[in-house]
Design an enzyme around this catalytic site. Sequence first.
Site, PDB file in Angstrom:
ATOM      1  N   ASP A   1       0.766   1.127   9.633  1.00 59.74           N
ATOM      2  CA  ASP A   1       0.555   0.442  10.905  1.00 59.74           C
ATOM      3  C   ASP A   1       1.796   0.488  11.792  1.00 59.74           C
ATOM      4  OD1 ASP A   1      -1.923  -0.248   9.932  1.00 59.74           O
ATOM      5  OD2 ASP A   1      -1.306  -2.215   9.258  1.00 59.74           O
TER       6      ASP A   1
ATOM      7  N   ARG B   1      -3.977   7.134   4.149  1.00 62.91           N
ATOM      8  CA  ARG B   1      -2.780   6.962   3.328  1.00 62.91           C
ATOM      9  C   ARG B   1      -2.715   7.977   2.189  1.00 62.91           C
ATOM     10  NH1 ARG B   1      -1.426   2.274   2.276  1.00 62.91           N
ATOM     11  NH2 ARG B   1      -2.931   0.919   3.286  1.00 62.91           N
TER      12      ARG B   1
ATOM     13  N   ARG C   1      -5.183  -4.433  10.522  1.00 65.65           N
ATOM     14  CA  ARG C   1      -5.781  -5.768  10.523  1.00 65.65           C
ATOM     15  C   ARG C   1      -5.088  -6.705  11.505  1.00 65.65           C
ATOM     16  NH1 ARG C   1      -7.169  -7.138   4.171  1.00 65.65           N
ATOM     17  NH2 ARG C   1      -8.497  -5.311   3.813  1.00 65.65           N
TER      18      ARG C   1
ATOM     19  N   ASP D   1       5.915  -5.311   5.494  1.00 60.19           N
ATOM     20  CA  ASP D   1       6.300  -6.653   5.901  1.00 60.19           C
ATOM     21  C   ASP D   1       6.494  -7.595   4.714  1.00 60.19           C
ATOM     22  OD1 ASP D   1       6.713  -8.523   8.085  1.00 60.19           O
ATOM     23  OD2 ASP D   1       4.818  -9.431   7.503  1.00 60.19           O
TER      24      ASP D   1
ATOM     25  N   GLY E   1       0.818  -1.204   0.000  1.00 62.10           N
ATOM     26  CA  GLY E   1       0.000   0.000   0.000  1.00 62.10           C
ATOM     27  C   GLY E   1       0.851   1.253   0.000  1.00 62.10           C
TER      28      GLY E   1
END
Length: 401
Positions: free
Chosen positions: A159, A298, A203, A135, A13
């Site tokens: 996050d 974002r 999430r 990640d 993202g």
Amino acid sequence: MASKRIGILTGGGDVPGLNSVIKTVVYRASEMGSAVVGIRRGWEGLTHVNLEEPSSRALYLAPLNRENTRTIDRTGGTFLHSSRTNPAKMKRVPALHAREFPPLENCQGTYDLTPQVLRKIEALGLECLIAIGGDETLGYACRLHREGVKVIAIPKAMDNNVRNTEYCIGFSSAVTRATEAIERQRTTIGSHERIGIFRILGRRTGYTALFTAYVTSLRCCIPEYRFDLHRLIDLVATDKRNNPSNYALLIVSEGAEWVQTGDTIPRQPLNVAEDLSEALRRQTGEEAIVSDLTYDLRSGSPDFIDKMVANTFAGMAIDCLETGSHGVMTAITGGCYTTVPIPDSRLGPRQVDVETLYNTERYRPRYDHKLGLPLFLTCEPRPEMWRAAEKTGMELQPILA
């Protein structure tokens, strides 16, 4: 630094600050006489590009220079575009490579296109690769490092959940945007004497919701701790009654879970904010309004912190290339800029230390015992500890100052 050909990509993202990284890398590299090639659409650029076709090269590759990156840091998003492609876990093979792979039986399993990616990196003459992502994106960067590619990783995540660093590009802008949206909507929710539920990104981790709650003094629900539904509703209803303006606000991570009193099975609604709103209406008769802040956080330009960190991480990446360092990620540990090993995505994202940062009785951030902590209240192992771990083979866990 001797003249090099550097590849750079953004994956996952988008977040505010990515363009600042790209521009700074290009400017610093140009001072060293090195060329930068932008790989468009993240790892998809290296799985889908056909180097024999000019149209495909134009679609997935972008030579970068000071002229075409001069103004990109003035806006958010990513100049190079992005995707969530993981070349080691592909459900479909691009037509270009279809002959190299047998069909999946019953559509089960995934394909690993790493050999094809390695061939393209070599064909493009890329001596090193800068990967900017979260990640999953950096997990594949780690894979390429193990395959012998010279990789520098730069963490970005709204996050703030990439392991081995206390800060990821995009986090400050996300919390700033969430705070502004909540304070704007507070007036309308208060005017109509309602309960406002704000769904926020997260999430698997609750940093964005937790830190937004920290600066707005609101209750919040995070994925790291399953909340008691009836207790939360009682607390929010009490907040409303005790407020002279007769309204209440609540922040909920999109991955938050609840357990009803007497129910031993954890429950994760498909849409936690809407389901929570309905449960609150049934139990109290109060009207709750759900506001989805996930996508808006974002968007737009980076704030000061994200611009500063983005520029600094980019400069550090070029410094690494100058000194011959690779297989590392730019990071902040103990409140200081440093480089650390690229995290293994198989370990999952970094999560909130509930005991230190979250009050499980009140569903609020903890405000006590912060003396000695760095700016973002969590500590990752310092560089000297990483070096000691590499020598002894010990497994490092996050520590508190």
